[in-house]
Design a protein around this motif. Structure first.
Motif, PDB file in Angstrom:
ATOM      1  N   ASP A 226      -0.723   7.809   1.386  1.00 18.09           N
ATOM      2  CA  ASP A 226      -2.067   7.902   0.816  1.00 18.09           C
ATOM      3  C   ASP A 226      -2.860   9.003   1.519  1.00 18.09           C
ATOM      4  O   ASP A 226      -2.831   9.126   2.747  1.00 18.09           O
TER       5      ASP A 226
ATOM      6  N   ASP B 283      -5.990   9.069   1.777  1.00 16.88           N
ATOM      7  CA  ASP B 283      -7.102   8.430   2.475  1.00 16.88           C
ATOM      8  C   ASP B 283      -6.614   7.971   3.842  1.00 16.88           C
ATOM      9  O   ASP B 283      -5.852   7.008   3.960  1.00 16.88           O
TER      10      ASP B 283
ATOM     11  N   ARG C 236      -7.129   4.178   4.874  1.00 13.92           N
ATOM     12  CA  ARG C 236      -6.193   3.229   4.252  1.00 13.92           C
ATOM     13  C   ARG C 236      -4.801   3.361   4.861  1.00 13.92           C
ATOM     14  O   ARG C 236      -4.135   2.361   5.127  1.00 13.92           O
TER      15      ARG C 236
ATOM     16  N   GLY D 267       0.830  -1.197   0.000  1.00 13.76           N
ATOM     17  CA  GLY D 267       0.000   0.000   0.000  1.00 13.76           C
ATOM     18  C   GLY D 267       0.860   1.240   0.000  1.00 13.76           C
ATOM     19  O   GLY D 267       2.085   1.165  -0.103  1.00 13.76           O
TER      20      GLY D 267
END
Length: 304
Positions: A80, A82, A85, A76
């Motif tokens: 990020d 987000d 996440r 991942g």
């Protein structure tokens, strides 16, 4: 040098890691890289009784005479935007480090993140913030976290520490005794020659991900299925006195229907041959071991 490979080789063919290490054992492997790249909130390793699952995995490895020697933590992007996440990635990575301690694994790969238009300085600063969240767990568990090179073939115009020089510079910037490097030969093959990069990493190189491709995309193929110069890589490892495992990461030699580099075309009338099968991976896995043993034996490096 001892040969290891990832449980990810049988990721989609087996329902759990116990079944995966049994398949690796049948192919000849005795040293294992635990793939923890795709944890979900509902997976067994993120539950309250996760230790029971890890204990059962270790018991089976002991029964088979196998050893967990390396790991890959959650995938991942830690940068990020987000928050949900990003927060889960941190939590899953921390759990993966705890699992490493339980299994006696000393090195796990944790990818840095990236973001548009932050440049090298911003990349260094923001990734250090991320890795600092892991430092207390790394220290408590005695586990090294390894950054990894990528390639413009994956990252596009986003900055990433892809060269040995930039990786060493980031490690010096972070300045933590448990933060080191893993070198991915396939990523590097998309960038060009890699001898100098490996030599530059030198003592910071704690692990490798050995895989092949055709120099354009990150295919993760078995050696000799692509254009990687194996003599170049092995000479570089010899010249730096590399002490780690010859860890393979060739899990995409068989392409599933839905694949991030481009899936199989649809034929809605019939799908009987849509996906590769377990027997195919079993045969490839044995070939993977034999090729790797040949490569290391040719240089007098193979250790059983």
């Amino acid at each position: 040098m001892k040969i290891a490979t990832t449980t990810g080789d049988f990721g989609r063919y087996c329902k759990n890691d116990i079944e995966r290490i049994r398949q690796l054992h049948k192919a000849g492997f005795r040293y294992v890289d635990l793939d923890m790249y795709s944890f979900t909130p509902n997976c067994v390793y993120m539950q309250d009784d996760w230790k029971n699952a890890v204990r059962a995995l270790k018991q089976e490895a002991d029964r088979l005479g196998m050893q967990f020697v390396q790991a890959h933590s959650q995938g991942g992007n830690p940068l990020d935007s987000d928050k949900g996440r990003a927060d889960f990635l941190v939590a899953a990575t921390i759990r993966s480090i705890e699992i490493c301690q339980f299994l006696g694994i000393k090195n796990t790969v944790v990818h840095p993140g990236c973001r548009d238009e932050i440049g090298k300085d911003g990349w260094f600063e923001e990734n250090l913030v991320f890795y600092k969240k892991l430092f207390p767990t790394m220290e408590a568990c005695g586990v090294n976290v390894l950054i990894e090179n990528s390639t413009a073939a994956n990252m596009g115009t986003k900055y990433w520490a892809n060269s040995g020089k930039d990786m060493v510079e980031f490690l010096q910037f972070a300045d933590h005794p448990l933060l080191h490097a893993c070198w991915d030969t396939g990523h590097a093959n998309c960038e060009g020659s890699q001898y100098d990069d490996i030599v530059t990493l030198g003592k910071e190189l704690y692990a490798i991900h050995y895989n092949d491709n055709h120099g354009k995309t990150d295919e993760h193929l078995i050696p000799y299925f692509g254009t990687l110069n194996h003599d170049e890589v092995l000479n570089a490892l010899i010249d730096i006195g590399y002490q780690g495992y010859f860890t393979l990461e060739c899990s995409s030699s068989l392409i599933k229907k839905q694949y991030w580099l481009g899936g199989r075309r649809d034929f809605v009338r019939d799908t009987r041959l849509e996906e590769p099968q377990l027997f195919m991976q079993q045969r490839l896995e044995a070939l993977l071991y034999d090729i790797s043993k040949h490569m290391l034996s040719t240089y007098g490096l193979f250790e059983g």
